[in-house]
Design an enzyme around this catalytic site. Structure first.
Site, PDB file in Angstrom:
ATOM      1  CB  SER A   1      30.647  72.934  99.992  1.00 48.55           C
ATOM      2  OG  SER A   1      29.477  72.901 100.741  1.00 48.55           O
TER       3      SER A   1
ATOM      4  CB  THR B   1      24.522  67.752 107.742  1.00 49.35           C
ATOM      5  OG1 THR B   1      24.890  68.959 107.087  1.00 49.35           O
ATOM      6  CG2 THR B   1      23.739  68.093 108.981  1.00 49.35           C
TER       7      THR B   1
HETATM    8  N1  ASP Z   1      27.149  71.439 104.006  1.00 49.03           N
HETATM    9  C1  ASP Z   1      26.671  70.090 104.250  1.00 49.03           C
HETATM   10  C2  ASP Z   1      27.301  69.185 103.214  1.00 49.03           C
HETATM   11  O1  ASP Z   1      26.882  69.213 102.091  1.00 49.03           O
HETATM   12  C3  ASP Z   1      25.202  70.056 104.156  1.00 49.03           C
HETATM   13  C4  ASP Z   1      24.581  68.715 104.370  1.00 49.03           C
HETATM   14  O2  ASP Z   1      25.203  67.679 104.444  1.00 49.03           O
HETATM   15  O3  ASP Z   1      23.340  68.680 104.486  1.00 49.03           O
HETATM   16  O4  ASP Z   1      28.180  68.447 103.515  1.00 49.03           O
END
Ligand code: ASP
Length: 529
Positions: A86, A19
């Site tokens: 993910s 993110t």
């Molecule tokens: N879906 C994002 C990831 O894990 C969530 C984040 O970075 O906070 O890459």
């Protein structure tokens, strides 16, 4: 011409995605490139004037001065492709470890910028893959992208760079919301709040507030000059199975089939599960085939124990207790142990026994630390050597002393373990008991003949003065009970008594004077205790 400036600490920041650098595309967040350029435009992340004066290359950034006479210089290495975490797997985490290995000599520390969703898995895996670390490795990320006006990206990344740039904490850590955690102790607990991670069984290694407080006693010490080793042969065929009320045995059977070699089984409460015979039969059969089953609790707090008849320990041989490990750490550990070269893949049963044996020292340490006598007894009865060292060179006696567990200490001593073993850092159980002020344990160890080493006695002076300044009577009494000479001078030549007098700590002054006048400032030998 480049001018000679203050000493510099060089960091490599490996940007894997997440993110922190994401952009919105058609209403959803996708990994975004160009993080270094963003950082270059933010004065808190880059001092352009200094970089120019110093003649730093284009790809190198420098933090504004944080402490006098030192600069943190860092290079951002952007991975291709960038990931939403993910999608990351052991393969990508091993590649990160190999990147660190390739650049190990050039940099003083490493920051891994990673998505939060699987950061606890990543930190756990890296902690097993990177062995003999002498340099700091910190994972960080954010819940809100760095482009947003209100975000946690800047604080987290700056904190991670400052920690890695200023301190040598030679282990894999995770920095989030002003706290530095041990990487294989964390789990993600919130998808919205900035405090996304918690470390349920180990306090933070460091906290950044007005000051930086580092819990040095918890920080792993680097092993001499040992070379960094990257264990790239992690076993991929490991799984995570969460038990739920009424889970059908057929489903468990289907899950436990080859090629699966190890499974972390998340159980209820303190390691319990349904006691239906068909389910237990499946688990036993899988363990018989050589599948390693590691029992971890659904719960955030508390450990797997053998308190209940429904405890999975009752399911029979083959289910190994994961004690207080997070599922993330347990999965990483299984993958590491099963991937360890030297274990013959032909004989699954023998291999399984060898792996269980490899897990014993850390399990025995965990049980000793928690004072779980039943598990210790069971391990001992199975023929396990209760004086074997776990990963940091600590024996179960160290763990029992650190945890202040007189029952476990007594049991181990009765089983004839060495009373004065030294861990990787040369620490003895007696010293750990003194530090924890565990008077009952100190008494037992002294009675069994444990003594502080000459070095420990020499180093005690400064610690005694610190305790006297803080009016820590219990701390002083613990040292006395362990046989330290309470008149030993500190680093500035003053004794604890002088320090206590200067600080007006009357209770401590009286205690030390009484010792001087009566029993003597040195405790009686073990035989008289
Ligand atoms: N879906 C994002 C990831 O894990 C969530 C984040 O970075 O906070 O890459």
């Amino acid at each position: 011409m480049a001018r000679a400036l203050e000493p510099q600490r060089r960091l490599l920041a490996v940007y894997t995605g997440g993110t922190i650098g994401m952009r919105s595309e058609q209403g959803v967040l996708v990994p975004g490139s160009g993080l270094a350029a963003v950082l270059r435009s933010l004065p808190m992340f880059h001092d352009e004037e200094y970089a120019r004066a110093c003649g730093l290359p284009e790809d190198t950034l420098v933090l504004p001065p944080a402490i006098p006479d030192q600069r943190v210089i860092y290079t951002v290495l952007e991975c291709q492709p960038l990931f939403d975490s993910s999608d990351m797997t052991i393969t990508e985490w091993v590649q990160i470890a190999q990147t660190i290995e390739r650049h190990y000599g050039q940099y003083d520390g490493f920051v891994v910028i990673h998505g939060t969703d699987t950061m606890a898995f990543a930190a756990s895996v890296l902690s097993f893959v990177l062995e003999n670390l002498q340099k700091t490795v910190i994972l960080t990320g954010a819940q809100v992208p760095i482009h947003a006006l209100w975000n946690d990206s800047r604080e987290n990344l700056l904190g991670a760079l400052l920690m890695a740039g200023q301190y040598v904490i030679p282990e894999v850590c995770l920095f989030f919301q002003n706290q530095l955690f041990r990487g294989n102790r964390v789990t993600k607990v919130d998808s919205r709040r900035f405090a996304a991670f918690c470390s349920p069984h180990l306090p933070p290694l460091a906290v950044m507030g007005t000051d930086v407080t580092i819990n040095w006693e918890l920080v792993r010490k680097a092993r001499g000059k040992a070379q960094l080793v990257v264990h790239s042969s992690m076993e991929r065929d490991v799984g995570l199975l969460r038990l739920y009320p009424g889970i059908p045995a057929a489903l468990v059977r289907a899950f436990l089939q080859p090629p699966l070699k190890g499974v972390v089984m998340e159980t209820f409460g303190s390691g319990n599960g349904p006691t239906k015979p068909d389910l237990l039969r499946e688990l036993r059969a899988a363990a018989e085939r050589g599948l390693i089953i590691l029992n971890c609790s659904h719960c955030l707090q508390g450990a797997v124990t053998s308190d209940y008849a429904a405890g999975m320990a009752m399911a029979g041989a083959g289910i190994v207790s994961g004690f207080d490990m997070t599922s993330e750490a347990a999965l990483a550990k299984l993958s590491y142990v099963l991937g360890h070269p030297g274990l013959t893949p032909d004989d699954r049963k023998e291999e399984a026994d060898a792996i269980r044996e490899a897990l014993v020292p850390s399990l025995a340490c965990a049980a000793a630390h928690a004072g779980d006598l039943e598990v210790l007894q069971a391990l001992g009865d199975l023929g396990s050597d209760l004086s074997l060292e776990s990963f940091n060179g600590q024996t179960p006696l160290h763990a029992a002393a650190r945890g202040g567990q007189p029952g476990a200490v007594t049991m181990l001593l009765r089983r004839g373990v060495d009373v004065d073993p030294r861990d990787e850092d040369g620490l003895s159980p007696l010293l750990l008991a003194v530090k924890g002020r565990h008077r009952g344990v100190i008494e037992l160890l002294r009675a069994a003949g444990a003594c502080l080493s000459l070095q420990e006695l020499e180093d005690a002076g400064t610690e005694l003065c610190r305790l006297a300044a803080r009016a820590d009577l219990e701390g002083l009494q613990s040292w006395w009970q362990a046989g330290a000479d309470l008149s030993s001078p500190g680093y500035d030549g003053r004794s604890a008594l002088l320090v206590a007098e200067a600080a007006g700590n009357l209770e401590v002054v009286t205690f030390l004077q009484n010792l001087k006048g009566g029993a003597g400032v040195q405790a009686p030998g073990p035989a008289t205790l």
